[in-house]
Design a protein around this motif. Structure first.
Motif, short mmCIF file in Angstrom:
data_model
loop_
_atom_site.label_atom_id
_atom_site.label_comp_id
_atom_site.label_asym_id
_atom_site.label_seq_id
_atom_site.Cartn_x
_atom_site.Cartn_y
_atom_site.Cartn_z
N GLU A 181 0.83 -1.21 0.00
CA GLU A 181 0.00 0.00 0.00
C GLU A 181 0.86 1.25 0.00
N ALA A 184 -5.33 4.51 4.82
CA ALA A 184 -5.22 3.46 3.80
C ALA A 184 -4.49 2.24 4.34
N ARG A 235 -6.61 0.56 6.96
CA ARG A 235 -7.68 -0.24 6.35
C ARG A 235 -7.20 -1.64 6.01
N HIS A 236 -5.97 -1.75 5.54
CA HIS A 236 -5.50 -3.05 5.08
C HIS A 236 -5.19 -4.02 6.21
N TYR A 243 -8.70 -5.57 6.51
CA TYR A 243 -9.23 -5.95 5.20
C TYR A 243 -8.45 -7.09 4.57
N GLN A 301 -13.96 -6.24 3.57
CA GLN A 301 -14.26 -4.83 3.39
C GLN A 301 -15.31 -4.34 4.37
N ASP A 355 -11.65 3.06 5.14
CA ASP A 355 -11.75 3.39 3.72
C ASP A 355 -12.46 4.73 3.53
N LYS A 413 -10.10 7.52 4.42
CA LYS A 413 -9.09 7.67 3.37
C LYS A 413 -9.64 8.47 2.19
N ALA A 438 -18.98 -0.12 -1.35
CA ALA A 438 -17.62 -0.48 -0.93
C ALA A 438 -17.47 -1.99 -0.81
N ASP A 497 -15.95 0.80 -7.99
CA ASP A 497 -15.01 1.65 -7.26
C ASP A 497 -15.34 3.13 -7.48
N THR A 517 -16.40 5.60 -4.44
CA THR A 517 -15.62 6.81 -4.17
C THR A 517 -16.51 8.04 -4.14
#
Length: 335
Positions: A26, A104, A107-108, A111, A155, A162, A165, A211, A266, A270
């Motif tokens: 990331e 970000a 989030r990972h 996720y 997610q 997310d 971010k 999302a 996506d 967004t």
């Protein structure tokens, strides 16, 4: 080091290693994610007057020089990847390319850890149910279903990070364009507190449906494709075994497939996350999809596809190479 024979310890190790590998990937590819977000948001940034002028110019061009000139007129109003990148660096400095990096990476942690572990568990369950060997490839429907469920589950947990971010990235764009005097949030924790205070805890899951849908589609294309591609590469023997070449070839396949199937969702995700809840531009996911398609055409739904693909390729390569090597070093075997 806990023994991989202990399922709980092995699962904890996989969660930790996947989060570590995802954080590296990331950070390395984040500028492309920021540029993708800016490209996805720019189509809705036109005011009503500007949009009317654009439509009038396109109509005039079509009358004078045909459809090709009209398409060129519409394209001129939408800057490309290079122009957006230069604009960000010029107005916000080099570090502007990393606005929103903290949420970000945050989030990972849940996720990627959850989606990778869930896919492995679902793959094992499918293999046991179908009576196939652990190393045998899954039937395509089973692999796609496992990727879909694993991505959506991961997610769902990660939506708040997310959301933060996307809003921090949108704030950077608004400030640079002179549409706002200052960002709404001073940092990640302030963003979480502010959103929860003004919109309640459900506000942190705003835009969760698109999302989750987008993540499910990404992992349908990513995890299932990587798994199938890796097994095909290993069966062919072209790379000489389960090594970095096999992981690289598999990650290239998975990155492209994930980009193709996930970009429209996506874009919708967004835009719904970035809009002002007090004065929303879209009533929901379907309205955002149809409004984007009507105003910007299919190109609008694939806004940011190039940086999405350009980012997912290196992201997949960095993540899978790191994750596979970390698993082997921990005695957990390949994915």
């Amino acid at each position: 080091m806990p023994s991989p024979a202990d399922p709980t310890a092995a699962a904890a190790q996989k969660l930790a290693l996947s989060a570590l590998a995802a954080s590296v990937a990331e950070t390395a590819t984040f500028p492309l994610d920021l540029l993708k977000t800016r490209l996805q948001l720019q189509g809705q940034a036109l005011t009503a007057a500007a949009a009317a002028q654009q439509q009038a110019a396109a109509a005039a061009a079509q009358q004078q020089a045909g459809a090709a000139a009209a398409a060129a007129a519409r394209a001129a109003a939408r800057p490309g990847l290079a122009a957006v990148a230069l604009s960000v660096v010029h107005t916000e400095g080099f570090m502007g390319l990393y606005a929103g990096l903290a949420p970000a990476v945050l989030r990972h942690v849940p996720y990627t850890g959850i989606r990778v572990l869930a896919f492995e568990q679902l793959r094992g369950l499918a293999q046991r149910t179908l009576g196939t060997q652990p190393g045998a490839p899954l039937p395509l429907p089973a692999g796609l279903a496992a990727g879909l469920v694993a991505g959506g589950l991961g997610q769902l947990v990660a939506v708040p990070a997310d959301l933060v971010k996307v809003r921090m990235q949108a704030d950077g764009r608004a400030v640079a364009a002179g549409l706002a005097g200052a960002p709404r949030y001073r940092g990640v924790l302030h963003a979480f507190r502010t959103i929860a205070a003004h919109q309640g805890l459900p506000g942190l899951w705003r835009g969760s449906l698109p999302a989750v849908q987008r993540a499910a589609l990404v992992n349908l294309g990513e995890l299932s494709t990587y798994d199938a591609a890796k097994r095909a590469v290993l069966r062919s023997g072209v790379t000489g075994g389960d090594n970095a070449w096999a992981h690289a070839a598999s990650s290239v396949c998975s990155g492209f497939c994930a980009s193709v199937v996930s970009t429209p969702a996506d874009v919708v995700k967004t835009r719904l996350m970035a809009q002002d809840p007090a004065v929303p531009t879209y009533r929901g996911m379907l309205h955002c999809f149809t409004a984007t398609l009507r105003a910007e055409g299919l190109r609008g739904l694939y806004a940011g596809f190039l940086p999405t693909w350009a980012r997912l390729g290196p992201w997949q390569l960095t993540f899978w190479l790191s994750f596979e090597q970390l698993r082997k070093a921990a005695g957990l075997g390949g994915f």
